[in-house]
Design a protein around this motif. Sequence first.
Motif, PDB file in Angstrom:
ATOM      1  N   SER A   1     -54.655  21.301 -74.451  1.00  0.00           N
ATOM      2  CA  SER A   1     -53.838  22.468 -73.997  1.00  0.00           C
ATOM      3  C   SER A   1     -54.855  23.554 -74.375  1.00  0.00           C
ATOM      4  O   SER A   1     -55.487  23.646 -75.540  1.00  0.00           O
ATOM      5  N   VAL A   2     -54.911  24.647 -73.639  1.00  0.00           N
ATOM      6  CA  VAL A   2     -55.671  25.774 -73.762  1.00  0.00           C
ATOM      7  C   VAL A   2     -54.738  26.927 -74.486  1.00  0.00           C
ATOM      8  O   VAL A   2     -55.219  27.703 -75.409  1.00  0.00           O
ATOM      9  N   PHE A   3     -53.521  26.936 -74.008  1.00  0.00           N
ATOM     10  CA  PHE A   3     -52.657  27.860 -74.762  1.00  0.00           C
ATOM     11  C   PHE A   3     -51.339  27.300 -75.563  1.00  0.00           C
ATOM     12  O   PHE A   3     -51.095  26.098 -75.467  1.00  0.00           O
ATOM     13  N   ASN A   4     -51.292  27.911 -76.955  1.00  0.00           N
ATOM     14  CA  ASN A   4     -50.299  27.232 -77.933  1.00  0.00           C
ATOM     15  C   ASN A   4     -48.744  27.320 -77.132  1.00  0.00           C
ATOM     16  O   ASN A   4     -48.500  28.212 -76.423  1.00  0.00           O
ATOM     17  N   GLY A   5     -48.028  26.268 -77.800  1.00  0.00           N
ATOM     18  CA  GLY A   5     -46.646  26.412 -77.151  1.00  0.00           C
ATOM     19  C   GLY A   5     -46.448  25.689 -75.904  1.00  0.00           C
ATOM     20  O   GLY A   5     -47.337  25.029 -75.640  1.00  0.00           O
ATOM     21  N   THR A   6     -45.101  25.714 -75.485  1.00  0.00           N
ATOM     22  CA  THR A   6     -44.753  24.843 -74.267  1.00  0.00           C
ATOM     23  C   THR A   6     -44.396  25.908 -73.084  1.00  0.00           C
ATOM     24  O   THR A   6     -43.938  25.540 -72.052  1.00  0.00           O
ATOM     25  N   ASP A   7     -44.859  27.120 -72.965  1.00  0.00           N
ATOM     26  CA  ASP A   7     -44.427  28.091 -72.022  1.00  0.00           C
ATOM     27  C   ASP A   7     -44.978  27.617 -70.592  1.00  0.00           C
ATOM     28  O   ASP A   7     -44.361  27.653 -69.707  1.00  0.00           O
ATOM     29  N   ILE A   8     -46.219  27.164 -70.731  1.00  0.00           N
ATOM     30  CA  ILE A   8     -46.767  26.988 -69.550  1.00  0.00           C
ATOM     31  C   ILE A   8     -46.368  25.720 -68.941  1.00  0.00           C
ATOM     32  O   ILE A   8     -46.028  25.657 -67.675  1.00  0.00           O
ATOM     33  N   HIS A   9     -46.082  24.771 -69.774  1.00  0.00           N
ATOM     34  CA  HIS A   9     -45.427  23.231 -69.546  1.00  0.00           C
ATOM     35  C   HIS A   9     -44.091  23.758 -68.631  1.00  0.00           C
ATOM     36  O   HIS A   9     -43.748  23.184 -67.735  1.00  0.00           O
ATOM     37  N   GLU A  10     -43.277  24.753 -69.574  1.00  0.00           N
ATOM     38  CA  GLU A  10     -41.953  25.084 -68.786  1.00  0.00           C
ATOM     39  C   GLU A  10     -42.113  25.557 -67.218  1.00  0.00           C
ATOM     40  O   GLU A  10     -41.241  25.213 -66.478  1.00  0.00           O
ATOM     41  N   TRP A  11     -42.905  26.424 -67.153  1.00  0.00           N
ATOM     42  CA  TRP A  11     -43.103  27.251 -65.929  1.00  0.00           C
ATOM     43  C   TRP A  11     -43.501  26.269 -64.967  1.00  0.00           C
ATOM     44  O   TRP A  11     -43.036  26.535 -63.725  1.00  0.00           O
ATOM     45  N   VAL A  12     -44.431  25.113 -65.060  1.00  0.00           N
ATOM     46  CA  VAL A  12     -44.730  24.388 -64.081  1.00  0.00           C
ATOM     47  C   VAL A  12     -44.213  23.019 -63.820  1.00  0.00           C
ATOM     48  O   VAL A  12     -44.531  22.120 -63.600  1.00  0.00           O
ATOM     49  N   HIS A  13     -43.013  22.827 -64.781  1.00  0.00           N
ATOM     50  CA  HIS A  13     -42.454  21.585 -65.071  1.00  0.00           C
ATOM     51  C   HIS A  13     -42.029  21.083 -63.655  1.00  0.00           C
ATOM     52  O   HIS A  13     -42.163  19.937 -63.495  1.00  0.00           O
ATOM     53  N   ASP A  14     -41.238  21.628 -62.788  1.00  0.00           N
ATOM     54  CA  ASP A  14     -40.868  20.964 -61.584  1.00  0.00           C
ATOM     55  C   ASP A  14     -41.759  20.753 -60.614  1.00  0.00           C
ATOM     56  O   ASP A  14     -41.975  19.712 -59.990  1.00  0.00           O
ATOM     57  N   GLY A  15     -43.117  21.554 -60.464  1.00  0.00           N
ATOM     58  CA  GLY A  15     -44.122  21.290 -59.936  1.00  0.00           C
ATOM     59  C   GLY A  15     -44.883  20.150 -60.090  1.00  0.00           C
ATOM     60  O   GLY A  15     -45.464  19.149 -59.459  1.00  0.00           O
ATOM     61  N   ARG A  16     -44.835  19.924 -61.654  1.00  0.00           N
ATOM     62  CA  ARG A  16     -45.619  18.640 -62.172  1.00  0.00           C
ATOM     63  C   ARG A  16     -44.854  17.416 -61.393  1.00  0.00           C
ATOM     64  O   ARG A  16     -45.339  16.542 -61.366  1.00  0.00           O
TER      65      ARG A  16
END
Length: 73
Positions: free
Chosen positions: A50-65
């Motif tokens: 992870s480059v950024f702390n937290g789960t914000d980016i994970h949540e933003w791209v969750h469906d695309g993942r």
Amino acid sequence: MAQSIAQPTAGSPAVPTKLPLRAIAPWALFFGILMLVLLYFVGAEQGATSVFNGTDIHEWVHDGRHLLGFPCH
């Protein structure tokens, strides 16, 4: 109302122009790097890499993942 149709002239035939590689290469490189960055954020931005702390980016791209077949839970 009369309409006229342009007739082809007796000159040389129209030859399609080719784009030189020098004109395409910078854009291809730019979009290639952009795609790699997007692939990183969709596929690997979580956990140890992870480059950024937290789960914000994970949540933003969750469906695309999930759409692209990356496991995330």
